[in-house]
Design a protein around this motif. Structure first.
Motif, mmCIF file in Angstrom:
data_model
loop_
_atom_site.group_PDB
_atom_site.id
_atom_site.type_symbol
_atom_site.label_atom_id
_atom_site.label_comp_id
_atom_site.label_asym_id
_atom_site.label_seq_id
_atom_site.Cartn_x
_atom_site.Cartn_y
_atom_site.Cartn_z
ATOM 1 N N ILE A 73 -3.700 59.892 -34.275
ATOM 2 C CA ILE A 73 -2.814 61.042 -34.480
ATOM 3 C C ILE A 73 -3.618 62.332 -34.608
ATOM 4 O O ILE A 73 -4.700 62.330 -35.195
ATOM 5 C CB ILE A 73 -1.913 60.825 -35.713
ATOM 6 N N LYS A 74 -3.092 63.412 -34.012
ATOM 7 C CA LYS A 74 -3.762 64.710 -34.153
ATOM 8 C C LYS A 74 -2.733 65.839 -34.106
ATOM 9 O O LYS A 74 -1.621 65.654 -33.582
ATOM 10 C CB LYS A 74 -4.836 64.895 -33.082
ATOM 11 N N LEU A 75 -3.129 66.986 -34.649
ATOM 12 C CA LEU A 75 -2.242 68.152 -34.649
ATOM 13 C C LEU A 75 -2.252 68.816 -33.278
ATOM 14 O O LEU A 75 -3.300 68.913 -32.639
ATOM 15 C CB LEU A 75 -2.712 69.180 -35.678
ATOM 16 N N VAL B 275 5.457 64.893 -30.542
ATOM 17 C CA VAL B 275 6.622 64.919 -31.430
ATOM 18 C C VAL B 275 6.664 66.196 -32.262
ATOM 19 O O VAL B 275 5.636 66.653 -32.773
ATOM 20 C CB VAL B 275 6.584 63.685 -32.371
ATOM 21 N N GLU B 276 7.882 66.763 -32.374
ATOM 22 C CA GLU B 276 8.109 67.872 -33.308
ATOM 23 C C GLU B 276 8.509 67.240 -34.644
ATOM 24 O O GLU B 276 9.628 66.761 -34.787
ATOM 25 C CB GLU B 276 9.234 68.777 -32.797
ATOM 26 N N PRO B 277 7.592 67.187 -35.624
ATOM 27 C CA PRO B 277 7.881 66.451 -36.860
ATOM 28 C C PRO B 277 8.929 67.138 -37.718
ATOM 29 O O PRO B 277 8.963 68.362 -37.802
ATOM 30 C CB PRO B 277 6.535 66.427 -37.572
ATOM 31 N N ARG C 107 3.772 72.441 -36.607
ATOM 32 C CA ARG C 107 2.811 72.084 -35.548
ATOM 33 C C ARG C 107 3.207 70.745 -34.947
ATOM 34 O O ARG C 107 3.696 69.852 -35.639
ATOM 35 C CB ARG C 107 1.395 71.962 -36.148
ATOM 36 N N LEU C 108 2.997 70.601 -33.633
ATOM 37 C CA LEU C 108 3.306 69.334 -32.960
ATOM 38 C C LEU C 108 2.362 68.241 -33.443
ATOM 39 O O LEU C 108 1.245 68.534 -33.879
ATOM 40 C CB LEU C 108 3.142 69.492 -31.451
ATOM 41 N N LEU C 109 2.832 66.994 -33.364
ATOM 42 C CA LEU C 109 1.955 65.854 -33.632
ATOM 43 C C LEU C 109 1.820 65.056 -32.336
ATOM 44 O O LEU C 109 2.822 64.760 -31.664
ATOM 45 C CB LEU C 109 2.538 64.971 -34.726
ATOM 46 N N ILE C 110 0.589 64.745 -31.980
ATOM 47 C CA ILE C 110 0.338 63.970 -30.769
ATOM 48 C C ILE C 110 -0.334 62.660 -31.196
ATOM 49 O O ILE C 110 -1.325 62.693 -31.938
ATOM 50 C CB ILE C 110 -0.571 64.744 -29.795
ATOM 51 N N PHE C 111 0.225 61.531 -30.771
ATOM 52 C CA PHE C 111 -0.345 60.242 -31.196
ATOM 53 C C PHE C 111 -0.009 59.144 -30.191
ATOM 54 O O PHE C 111 0.864 59.316 -29.324
ATOM 55 C CB PHE C 111 0.162 59.857 -32.590
ATOM 56 N N ASP C 112 -0.711 58.019 -30.317
ATOM 57 C CA ASP C 112 -0.397 56.832 -29.514
ATOM 58 C C ASP C 112 0.551 55.964 -30.333
ATOM 59 O O ASP C 112 0.307 55.721 -31.518
ATOM 60 C CB ASP C 112 -1.674 56.047 -29.199
ATOM 61 N N LYS D 180 1.212 68.371 -43.304
ATOM 62 C CA LYS D 180 0.696 69.667 -42.856
ATOM 63 C C LYS D 180 1.441 70.135 -41.600
ATOM 64 O O LYS D 180 1.829 71.299 -41.480
ATOM 65 C CB LYS D 180 -0.803 69.543 -42.562
ATOM 66 N N ALA D 181 1.655 69.200 -40.685
ATOM 67 C CA ALA D 181 2.340 69.537 -39.422
ATOM 68 C C ALA D 181 3.768 70.006 -39.691
ATOM 69 O O ALA D 181 4.246 70.959 -39.065
ATOM 70 C CB ALA D 181 2.347 68.321 -38.504
ATOM 71 N N ILE D 182 4.451 69.352 -40.633
ATOM 72 C CA ILE D 182 5.834 69.737 -40.957
ATOM 73 C C ILE D 182 5.854 71.124 -41.603
ATOM 74 O O ILE D 182 6.670 71.970 -41.255
ATOM 75 C CB ILE D 182 6.485 68.682 -41.884
#
Length: 306
Positions: free
Chosen positions: A198-200, A163-165, A145-150, A139-141
């Motif tokens: 992970i989140k958008l 990250v810009e996926p 949309r950016l992906l934010i995760f640990d 979905k992010a790709i």
DNA sequence: GGCCCAATAGCGGCTAGGAC
DNA sequence: GTCCTAGCCGCTATTGGGCC
């Protein structure tokens, strides 16, 4: 758009055997007149669509006309359907996916009942998470949309990444997310099993980088932090080595031991990987890796001393 | 590059006719 | 009555060429 509709009309008629112009008009949300013109164009293209008038009538493709050769042969369709179904398990279905599957299903109805090929792309430790993560990344790709995760590093610490996926890859039995890391300010591959929470994020302007450039940058990065490791294996494990290393990396010495030379990223996981071969493997080069391995083993030994 | 204009493609609506 | 066939007309969006 029109070409897509023409192709879909052909496949719908072929699949349903008999379909009315009204049904097609409703399906594609166009007028009946447009469908009649489309049918005309399809016939001009050489595909023999005929019709029955009156109640129970409709369009059909004339007998003995096969569409198969226009697209793929049976083996190709079978392989593609297997891959599509594997992807479906992880990503879920949508309208685009259903259209593709419908086209494949039409091309090879009978043979698809008996899969000759089976692919399982899931990961045993995160079956459900994997589906959720892949769906979110997809979905992010699509939506930029950016992906934010640990992400866990080699010291087993979780650090937040933004990250810009760009793409999702399945390679050597592992799933990876490729993207532009805003922390490292460069392209990076992220192993999915190391990602948590992970989140958008917000939208971003997609960078125009082709696959060739991405692969080159990632390969350079990999090679820069790689070291050459020479390992000696007893002939007890020798025949299994081709499961783990490319054949060109494996040679035999005078004492019938097997010697493997490979490049590996220098990180914590390397020691664990080497130890997975147990006493059948001895690191020959580099010396400092031998030393690190020895200290690692001594640390383990301390835990078991009474 | 921006604007204008003509040609073209695609579409919907209407209509009359034929087949079943 | 239902459905396909086909001509005509008008509207809109897109495309291509010419001009500034």
């Amino acid at each position: 758009m029109r070409v897509d509709r023409l192709l879909s009309i052909i496949l719908i008629i072929a699949k349903k055997r008999l379909v009315t112009g009204k049904d097609l008009a409703e399906h594609f949300e166009v007028s009946l007149r447009t469908i009649y013109r489309d049918i005309d164009k399809i016939c001009e293209a050489g595909i023999p669509i005929a019709s029955y008038g009156g109640k129970g009538g409709g369009y059909y493709i004339m007998e003995n006309y096969s569409l198969d050769n226009l697209f793929f042969d049976k083996e190709e369709v079978q392989a593609l359907m297997t891959v599509m179904n594997s992807i479906n398990i992880l990503f879920g279905r949508n309208q685009q996916f259903n259209d593709i599957v419908m086209k494949f299903e039409h091309l090879n109805k009978e043979d698809l009942k008996h899969d000759k090929l089976s692919i399982n792309l899931s990961h045993f430790s995160m079956e459900e998470e994997l589906k959720e993560y892949l769906s979110l990344m997809n979905k992010a790709i699509e939506k930029n949309r950016l992906l934010i995760f640990d992400y866990v590093n080699r010291k087993m610490e979780y650090l937040e990444r933004t990250v810009e996926p760009i793409r999702i890859t399945y390679s050597h039995g592992e799933w990876y997310l490729t993207g532009f890391c805003r922390i490292r300010n460069n392209l990076r591959n992220f192993k999915l099993v190391r990602i948590r929470n992970i989140k958008l994020g917000e939208g971003f302007n997609k960078k125009e980088i082709d696959n060739e450039t991405i692969d080159r940058i990632l390969t350079e990065g990999y090679e820069n932090r790689s070291i050459k490791v020479v390992m000696k294996f007893t002939n007890k494990i020798g025949l299994q080595l081709s499961e783990y290393f490319p054949k060109k990396s494996i040679t035999q010495d005078e004492e019938n031991n097997y010697v493997v030379e490979e490049l590996y990223p220098y990180e914590e996981g390397l020691l664990k990987y080497i130890l997975s071969f147990g006493k059948e493997c001895e690191v020959i080069e580099p010396d400092y890796l031998r030393g690190e391995l020895k200290n690692y083993l001594l640390d383990i030994l301390k835990k078991y001393q009474d």
